[in-house]
Enzyme design. Structure first.
Site, mmCIF file in Angstrom:
data_model
loop_
_atom_site.group_PDB
_atom_site.id
_atom_site.type_symbol
_atom_site.label_atom_id
_atom_site.label_comp_id
_atom_site.label_asym_id
_atom_site.label_seq_id
_atom_site.Cartn_x
_atom_site.Cartn_y
_atom_site.Cartn_z
ATOM 1 N N LYS A 80 0.161 -1.478 0.225
ATOM 2 C CA LYS A 80 -0.629 0.211 -0.072
ATOM 3 C C LYS A 80 1.346 1.810 0.454
ATOM 4 O O LYS A 80 0.491 2.536 -0.472
ATOM 5 C CB LYS A 80 -0.765 0.089 1.241
ATOM 6 N N ARG B 164 -8.606 1.481 10.206
ATOM 7 C CA ARG B 164 -8.796 0.071 10.353
ATOM 8 C C ARG B 164 -10.263 -0.838 10.803
ATOM 9 O O ARG B 164 -9.051 -1.779 11.130
ATOM 10 C CB ARG B 164 -7.410 -0.462 10.859
ATOM 11 N N ARG C 216 11.960 -6.140 4.414
ATOM 12 C CA ARG C 216 11.214 -5.099 4.114
ATOM 13 C C ARG C 216 11.994 -3.434 4.596
ATOM 14 O O ARG C 216 12.444 -3.947 5.813
ATOM 15 C CB ARG C 216 10.037 -4.376 4.302
ATOM 16 N N ARG D 208 12.301 -2.128 10.519
ATOM 17 C CA ARG D 208 11.167 -1.832 12.241
ATOM 18 C C ARG D 208 10.610 -3.448 12.405
ATOM 19 O O ARG D 208 10.097 -4.315 12.627
ATOM 20 C CB ARG D 208 9.461 -1.692 11.047
ATOM 21 N N ARG E 100 0.797 -9.327 13.979
ATOM 22 C CA ARG E 100 -0.376 -7.650 12.897
ATOM 23 C C ARG E 100 -1.144 -8.421 11.515
ATOM 24 O O ARG E 100 -2.374 -8.497 11.106
ATOM 25 C CB ARG E 100 0.365 -7.147 11.926
HETATM 26 P P1 AMP Z 1 1.609 0.970 8.905
HETATM 27 O O1 AMP Z 1 2.534 1.406 9.098
HETATM 28 O O2 AMP Z 1 0.066 1.395 8.614
HETATM 29 O O3 AMP Z 1 1.551 -0.487 9.141
HETATM 30 O O4 AMP Z 1 0.897 1.215 10.960
HETATM 31 C C1 AMP Z 1 2.082 0.645 11.728
HETATM 32 C C2 AMP Z 1 1.247 -0.017 13.329
HETATM 33 O O5 AMP Z 1 0.357 1.105 13.732
HETATM 34 C C3 AMP Z 1 0.390 -1.060 13.332
HETATM 35 O O6 AMP Z 1 0.880 -2.386 13.797
HETATM 36 C C4 AMP Z 1 -0.352 -0.235 14.443
HETATM 37 O O7 AMP Z 1 0.122 -0.595 16.187
HETATM 38 C C5 AMP Z 1 -0.727 0.572 13.897
HETATM 39 N N1 AMP Z 1 -1.884 2.142 13.813
HETATM 40 C C6 AMP Z 1 -1.709 2.133 12.569
HETATM 41 N N2 AMP Z 1 -2.631 3.044 12.229
HETATM 42 C C7 AMP Z 1 -3.318 1.960 13.383
HETATM 43 C C8 AMP Z 1 -5.050 3.010 13.217
HETATM 44 N N3 AMP Z 1 -5.339 2.722 11.943
HETATM 45 N N4 AMP Z 1 -5.493 1.820 14.069
HETATM 46 C C9 AMP Z 1 -4.880 0.955 14.706
HETATM 47 N N5 AMP Z 1 -3.962 1.039 14.656
HETATM 48 C C10 AMP Z 1 -3.068 2.086 13.706
#
Ligand code: AMP
Length: 246
Positions: free
Chosen positions: A41, A120, A159, A192, A203
């Protein structure tokens, strides 16, 4: 004036001014990107943003940026969010929604927006629907990228992310020009914490449990567009543009 997107106002919220010369558009693109972690994404968001001159609004970026704040600057809510993030769990809806409400100015942008990583959960999606209705803003589409689980896990483990600008690379499919250095800003690339194997497992479980129901939610609203995320980013991007044109 910065001709590219300006995400500072999104990342920092209060006090950060946006320098994006948002040209008013008759139909500003207002999109949501959905898909499991590792589906690509972020890469598609970068390509779309460069073409459409809209901002990629990622909630994950906001949390990662909060990590670099000193402890005194972090609120208890942010500390809780960072704890969830480290182990790959979702941050509680209320914390995420507070963060979104603090950034409503980015949703109002006359150039449009591209939400990446939010919503989410169904409660987050319902809150967003309400917020956009209050602002008299209409979503154009929800792009849902799909890929088999085994490929997702392989993508995540390879990644590498820039510590400074958050640009994303991959050890085999998108290597940087100089090993461990970001092509864009020269920052150091690293893995990360939530791309480590145990966190990836958590996740994926969170995705299946909380995020997959969103597919039904947006299908019911007639907004869902499903795109295969197999192959090179450029091919996926071509599919994305074809869907948007249609
Ligand atoms: P991402 O970079 O979008 O994969 O987000 C990394 C982490 O941030 C996720 O694994 C969650 O712990 C947290 N996170 C990001 N966006 C959300 C969301 N909309 N709702 C809940 N947790 C989030």
């Amino acid at each position: 004036m910065n001709e590219k997107n300006d995400r500072a106002a999104w990342i920092k919220a209060r006090g950060a001014r946006c320098s994006l010369p948002a040209k008013p558009r008759a139909f500003p693109p207002r999109l949501i990107l959905l898909g499991a972690p590792g589906v690509g994404k972020g890469t598609q968001a970068e390509l779309l943003c460069a073409e459409m001159r809209v901002c990629q609004l990622s909630t994950g970026d906001v949390f990662r940026a909060a990590k670099s704040l000193c402890p005194a600057e972090r609120s208890p809510a942010i500390n809780e969010a960072l704890g969830c993030m480290e182990c790959g769990e979702l941050v509680p809806d209320e914390i995420v929604l507070t963060l979104i409400r603090e950034r409503t100015h980015c949703l109002r942008c006359r150039g449009g927006f591209l939400l990446d990583g939010f919503p989410r959960t169904v409660p987050q999606a319902e809150a967003l629907t309400e917020l956009l209705a209050q602002e008299h803003l209409r979503l154009e589409a929800v792009l849902n990228y799909t890929l088999p689980l085994a490929i997702l896990v392989r993508r995540l483990s390879g990644r590498r992310t820039c510590a400074d600008c958050q640009a994303v690379f991959h050890v085999s499919s998108r290597p940087p020009h100089v090993a461990d250095r970001c092509d864009h800003c020269g920052g150091k690339l690293g893995q990360r914490a939530d791309d480590q194997p145990e966190a990836v497992h958590v996740r994926m479980a969170a995705y299946v449990h909380s995020t997959k129901p969103l597919i039904e939610y947006y299908a019911d609203h007639g907004l869902l567009r499903t795109i295969s995320a197999e192959g090179e980013p450029e091919r996926i991007y071509e599919r994305t543009l074809a869907i948007l044109d249609a």
